[in-house]
Design a protein around this motif. Structure first.
Motif, short mmCIF file in Angstrom:
data_model
loop_
_atom_site.label_atom_id
_atom_site.label_comp_id
_atom_site.label_asym_id
_atom_site.label_seq_id
_atom_site.Cartn_x
_atom_site.Cartn_y
_atom_site.Cartn_z
N GLY A 86 0.81 -1.21 0.00
CA GLY A 86 0.00 0.00 0.00
C GLY A 86 0.85 1.25 0.00
O GLY A 86 2.08 1.23 0.17
N ILE A 123 0.91 3.90 2.10
CA ILE A 123 1.48 4.36 3.37
C ILE A 123 2.79 3.66 3.72
O ILE A 123 3.79 4.33 4.00
CB ILE A 123 0.45 4.23 4.51
CG1 ILE A 123 -0.74 5.16 4.26
CG2 ILE A 123 1.08 4.54 5.87
CD1 ILE A 123 -1.87 5.02 5.27
N GLU A 171 3.75 5.07 10.51
CA GLU A 171 2.70 4.61 9.60
C GLU A 171 1.34 4.84 10.26
O GLU A 171 0.99 4.18 11.22
CB GLU A 171 2.88 3.13 9.25
CG GLU A 171 4.09 2.85 8.39
CD GLU A 171 4.13 1.41 7.89
OE1 GLU A 171 3.07 0.74 7.90
OE2 GLU A 171 5.21 0.96 7.48
N GLU A 198 -2.43 4.58 10.94
CA GLU A 198 -3.39 3.50 10.72
C GLU A 198 -4.53 3.99 9.83
O GLU A 198 -5.01 5.12 9.97
CB GLU A 198 -3.94 3.02 12.06
CG GLU A 198 -2.87 2.41 12.96
CD GLU A 198 -3.41 2.11 14.35
OE1 GLU A 198 -4.41 2.77 14.75
OE2 GLU A 198 -2.85 1.23 15.02
N GLU A 199 -4.97 3.12 8.92
CA GLU A 199 -6.05 3.49 8.01
C GLU A 199 -7.33 3.83 8.76
O GLU A 199 -8.09 4.71 8.35
CB GLU A 199 -6.30 2.35 7.01
CG GLU A 199 -5.22 2.20 5.96
CD GLU A 199 -5.63 1.26 4.85
OE1 GLU A 199 -6.85 0.98 4.72
OE2 GLU A 199 -4.75 0.80 4.10
N GLU A 200 -7.57 3.12 9.85
CA GLU A 200 -8.77 3.39 10.66
C GLU A 200 -8.78 4.82 11.16
O GLU A 200 -9.83 5.48 11.19
CB GLU A 200 -8.83 2.41 11.83
CG GLU A 200 -10.06 2.57 12.71
CD GLU A 200 -10.06 1.61 13.88
OE1 GLU A 200 -10.97 1.71 14.74
OE2 GLU A 200 -9.15 0.74 13.96
N ILE A 207 -7.29 7.38 9.66
CA ILE A 207 -7.48 8.27 8.51
C ILE A 207 -8.94 8.27 8.05
O ILE A 207 -9.46 9.29 7.60
CB ILE A 207 -6.54 7.86 7.36
CG1 ILE A 207 -5.08 7.99 7.80
CG2 ILE A 207 -6.78 8.71 6.11
CD1 ILE A 207 -4.07 7.51 6.78
N ARG A 208 -9.59 7.14 8.16
CA ARG A 208 -10.98 7.03 7.69
C ARG A 208 -11.98 7.70 8.64
O ARG A 208 -13.14 7.89 8.30
CB ARG A 208 -11.36 5.56 7.50
CG ARG A 208 -10.59 4.89 6.37
CD ARG A 208 -11.06 3.46 6.15
NE ARG A 208 -10.22 2.76 5.17
CZ ARG A 208 -10.36 2.89 3.86
NH1 ARG A 208 -11.31 3.67 3.37
NH2 ARG A 208 -9.56 2.22 3.03
N LEU A 268 -4.90 6.08 0.88
CA LEU A 268 -5.54 4.83 1.31
C LEU A 268 -5.43 3.72 0.27
O LEU A 268 -5.98 2.64 0.47
CB LEU A 268 -7.01 5.10 1.64
CG LEU A 268 -7.25 6.05 2.83
CD1 LEU A 268 -8.73 6.38 2.95
CD2 LEU A 268 -6.73 5.43 4.12
N SER A 269 -4.74 3.99 -0.83
CA SER A 269 -4.61 3.00 -1.89
C SER A 269 -3.83 1.78 -1.41
O SER A 269 -2.88 1.88 -0.62
CB SER A 269 -3.89 3.62 -3.10
OG SER A 269 -3.60 2.63 -4.08
N TYR A 288 -0.98 13.76 4.01
CA TYR A 288 -0.52 12.72 4.92
C TYR A 288 0.32 13.32 6.04
O TYR A 288 0.21 12.92 7.22
CB TYR A 288 0.30 11.67 4.17
CG TYR A 288 0.76 10.54 5.07
CD1 TYR A 288 -0.09 9.48 5.39
CD2 TYR A 288 2.04 10.54 5.63
CE1 TYR A 288 0.32 8.45 6.23
CE2 TYR A 288 2.46 9.53 6.48
CZ TYR A 288 1.59 8.48 6.77
OH TYR A 288 2.00 7.47 7.62
#
Length: 263
Positions: A20, A22, A36, A38-40, A42-43, A66-67, A92
């Motif tokens: 990914g 990140i 790094e 966490e995607e959670e 960022i969402r 988020l890719s 970011y």
């Protein structure tokens, strides 16, 4: 401040990887300071409050972050892609500045701090004390990232490979929040002062130049305050007050006796 340029990469593995965007971005040379996110995190729109209006390609940049795929050489050679990429790196970075002062982000920064990822203090008497990243401004492109030493409590420039990192990617609060969250990591040893010598002999009763300068400034400041207080006291002392508490204008006779004093 825009992350990787094509000239900076000599290794094919910097363009390969399926972890990914990140992990790819944080794994680039000179990006070791980054955690790094966490995607959670960022969402969660709450964590992104106020950022949308600062970027032209906010939605595309967020989608890139988020890719699940890392960009390749063809992507980084595409002008349109690079425009979005630049916004993505800044976006970011600002999200990162918020994340690293969150409970989970602080844990990640603690691991990096203990490993010495951020480097050591360049001041010799600090005995290679581990340092923390810090920004001197919350605004993008205002200043490069610096490092803060918890022992001497001074700010320094990091190694040259980190000079392209924007200080806003780390914010101004991380060292203070970090050390308050982990008080056991606050150095107990006081920083050793430098002892000036001439041909090996100590200079007795000779204070450091900075100490003398600070003391002189404090003396001048105290003298200024004292002079101001005396002047204020003289004015108050020379003003006659009426029985109802109102202060008459000095120099204008007041109703009363022939001397102008209140009866």
């Amino acid at each position: 401040m825009y992350g990787l340029s094509l000239e900076e990469s000599d290794e094919e593995d910097e363009f390969s990887g399926d972890g990914g965007w990140i992990p790819w971005f944080c794994g680039l040379k000179g990006h070791e300071f980054f955690a790094e996110v966490e995607e959670e995190y960022i969402r969660d729109n709450f964590n992104l409050y106020g950022l949308r209006g600062r970027f032209q390609f906010y939605d595309h940049g967020l989608e890139m972050i988020l890719s699940a795929e890392a960009p390749d050489r063809d992507d980084l050679a595409d002008t349109e892609f690079l425009e979005i990429y630049r916004d993505a790196t800044d976006l970011y970075g600002l999200i990162h500045a918020r994340y690293i002062v969150s409970p989970r982000g602080l844990q990640v920064m603690r691991e990096k701090y203990l490993k010495g990822t951020f480097g050591t203090c360049p001041r010799v008497p600090c005995d290679r004390q581990h340092v923390l990243p810090i920004g001197t401004s919350e605004e993008l492109r205002a200043a490069q990232v610096k490092v803060f030493c918890p022992k001497c409590e001074q700010v320094y420039s990091p190694k040259s490979k980190y000079h392209e990192l924007d200080g806003a990617y780390f914010g101004c609060s991380i060292p203070q929040v970090f050390l308050q969250s982990y008080p056991s990591l606050v150095p107990l040893e006081l920083p050793r002062p430098f002892v000036p010598r001439v041909f090996g002999f100590k200079l007795h009763k000779k204070k450091p130049l900075i100490t003398r300068k600070l003391e002189d400034e404090q003396t001048m400041s105290a003298a200024s305050v004292t002079a101001g207080s005396c002047a204020s006291g003289a004015v108050v002392g020379s003003t006659a007050f009426l029985q109802d508490g109102a202060a008459p204008v000095v120099g204008i006779p007041q109703p009363g006796n022939k001397d102008g004093l209140p009866t």
